[in-house]
Write a protein that holds these residues in place. Structure first.
Motif, PDB file in Angstrom:
ATOM      1  N   GLN A  95      37.998  -4.723 -16.966  1.00 20.40           N
ATOM      2  CA  GLN A  95      39.378  -5.104 -16.634  1.00 20.40           C
ATOM      3  C   GLN A  95      39.848  -6.249 -17.534  1.00 20.40           C
ATOM      4  O   GLN A  95      39.129  -7.236 -17.723  1.00 20.40           O
ATOM      5  N   GLY A  96      41.057  -6.101 -18.030  1.00 25.14           N
ATOM      6  CA  GLY A  96      41.573  -7.087 -18.980  1.00 25.14           C
ATOM      7  C   GLY A  96      42.124  -8.314 -18.290  1.00 25.14           C
ATOM      8  O   GLY A  96      43.311  -8.390 -17.996  1.00 25.14           O
ATOM      9  N   ARG A 424      36.794   1.472 -23.843  1.00 19.87           N
ATOM     10  CA  ARG A 424      37.496   0.237 -24.193  1.00 19.87           C
ATOM     11  C   ARG A 424      36.713  -0.979 -23.728  1.00 19.87           C
ATOM     12  O   ARG A 424      36.228  -1.015 -22.596  1.00 19.87           O
TER      13      ARG A 424
END
Ligand code: GLN
Length: 447
Positions: A95-96, A424
């Motif tokens: 999670q960014g 990612r």
């Protein structure tokens, strides 16, 4: 290596509320039987109801209920992965969100606002000083002068700006174009708006806009196109040429442009370009942004939408009935944030560049094929050198056996197969955390 990934994908696709690979498990309920509502619920389940407390093992949990608009969506991948990170003690590069704090001067401004009693509802479309600060930043960034009173709407993060834009400006059946891979809330809010989603896929290595496909998907039925630059998850930044192409198609087809520019200050290789600054585009564009990424305060949820008055009207109507207004003291603190000198942004970029180098160099040493990421705090890699069938299988192995969390990207495509080779990683973490993740991968990830 393949069957587990397939099983996990099935779990993600078929189970709406699961923490990743685990579906919902029935839980034993302890209930007080003398409450009328409990009696009604339990009438069929309890046969000997003469004790005060009875433990009942529910065989079947009640079916989950959700409106048709949302039934195809799952627990967001970010929530799932962050839960798993905690569960497995894994380093969370999923999670960014930064694992470091925002600047003191902004936090102090929030505390001051609370102490000064700025704690009741704010004006619905924003504390006037914040509307002005947003307009001033937009002017500095794009050269465009906007009226803070009529063209700026403060929202609860950019996610609410996106929802308000879709719900306020899209009619059922309208066609809206989005680029795959896309940030998950786009598809969900378009579904809530009953829009018809059209997708165009950005493909590695450079995730360039495929002109022919884009031309084919545009038509007079296109109501809007959504552009995210710098782009989550790939880190791509739309070039001037690509934006000009999109602008010409918008003008030709009388379509709107919705832009999510929350990573605009995390542009490493080129200047960020706002679609609204292109000739003829301001009057058909809603530009959305937020405070969270730039000021490492993702939990504050302060965002905004900038649009000409005739489009701001729809956005504001939806915003009024979604959240009405946004946290008052945080808005005041955001005024202070947006007054930060240029050196703040330079420092931010410098710090992130160092983090990015650690992650990118490390991932290359581990053996990934790393795609160039000119913007955002994400990098996308090809995991296939490690022999897994798809991104879900790879991420599962990475969490359980390596102790690192990444985000599988297949959930950001309408056809998950398009993202099966890509995962990612975020570098919005302190340098020690990034190094620790790389060390774990070096030690435990074998080709
Ligand atoms: N924007 C964040 C990301 O892409 C996630 C925010 C969220 O969890 N909804 O990781």
């Amino acid at each position: 290596m393949q069957s587990r990934g397939v099983a996990l994908r099935e779990a993600i696709i078929s189970s709406p509320a699961l923490p990743f690979s685990e579906g919902l498990k029935p839980k034993p309920h302890i209930c007080k039987l003398n409450k009328p509502w409990v009696r009604t619920i339990m009438a069929s389940a309890v046969s000997t109801a003469n004790s005060e407390q009875v433990a009942v093992k529910a065989q079947e949990p009640p079916p989950l209920q959700v409106s048709r608009r949302l039934e195809k969506f799952k627990t967001t991948i970010f929530t799932q992965m962050s839960i798993l990170a905690v569960k497995h003690g894994a380093v969370n590069l999923g999670q960014g969100f930064p694992n470091f704090d925002g600047p003191e001067f902004v936090k102090e401004a929030a505390i001051k606002a609370i102490r000064e009693g700025k704690n009741q509802y704010a004006r619905g479309y924003g504390v006037p000083e914040l509307n002005s600060a947003v307009a001033a930043r937009f002017k500095k960034d794009t050269g465009l002068t906007v009226d803070p009173e009529k063209e700026v709407t403060v929202t609860s993060g950019c996610t609410e700006a996106i929802a308000a834009t879709m719900l306020g400006l899209i009619n059922p059946g309208d066609e809206v174009i989005i680029f795959s891979p896309f940030y998950d809330s786009y598809q969900a809010t378009l579904s809530m708006s009953d829009a018809k989603i059209k997708t165009v896929t950005l493909r590695p290595p450079d995730f360039a806009v495929p002109e022919k496909e884009l031309r084919e998907v545009f038509s007079e039925n296109t109501r809007a196109i959504l552009i995210n630059t710098p782009h989550n998850p790939t880190g791509k930044m739309f070039s001037q040429k690509e934006l000009e192409l999109i602008a010409s198609l918008c003008i030709e087809n009388d379509a709107l442009a919705f832009t999510d520019e929350v990573y605009d200050k995390l542009a490493f290789e080129a200047e960020h370009i706002s679609m609204a600054s292109l000739p003829g585009m301001y009057e058909r564009t809603v530009t959305m942004n937020s405070l969270g990424k730039t000021f490492s305060l993702t939990g504050w949820k302060i965002g905004w939408a900038i649009a000409p008055p005739h489009l701001s009207w729809g956005v504001r109507q939806a915003h009024s009935y979604l959240t009405f207004s946004t946290s008052t003291p945080m808005q005041w603190a955001s005024v202070a944030a947006l007054q930060a000198p240029d050196s703040y942004y330079e420092e931010l970029l410098k710090d992130y560049r160092a983090k990015k180098n650690i992650l990118v160099d490390g991932l290359k040493t581990v053996g990934f094929k790393v795609y160039d990421s000119p913007g955002t705090y994400f990098v996308v890699v090809d995991h296939t050198p490690f022999g897994f069938d798809n991104d879900i299988a790879f991420c599962e192995h990475l969490i359980e056996k390596v102790g690192v969390v990444a985000i599988p990207t297949s959930v950001f495509y309408v056809d998950p197969n398009e993202g099966k080779n890509l995962v990612r990683f975020t570098f919005a973490k302190d340098e020690d955390t990034l190094k620790q993740a790389i060390e774990r991968m070096k030690a435990n990830l074998k080709r």
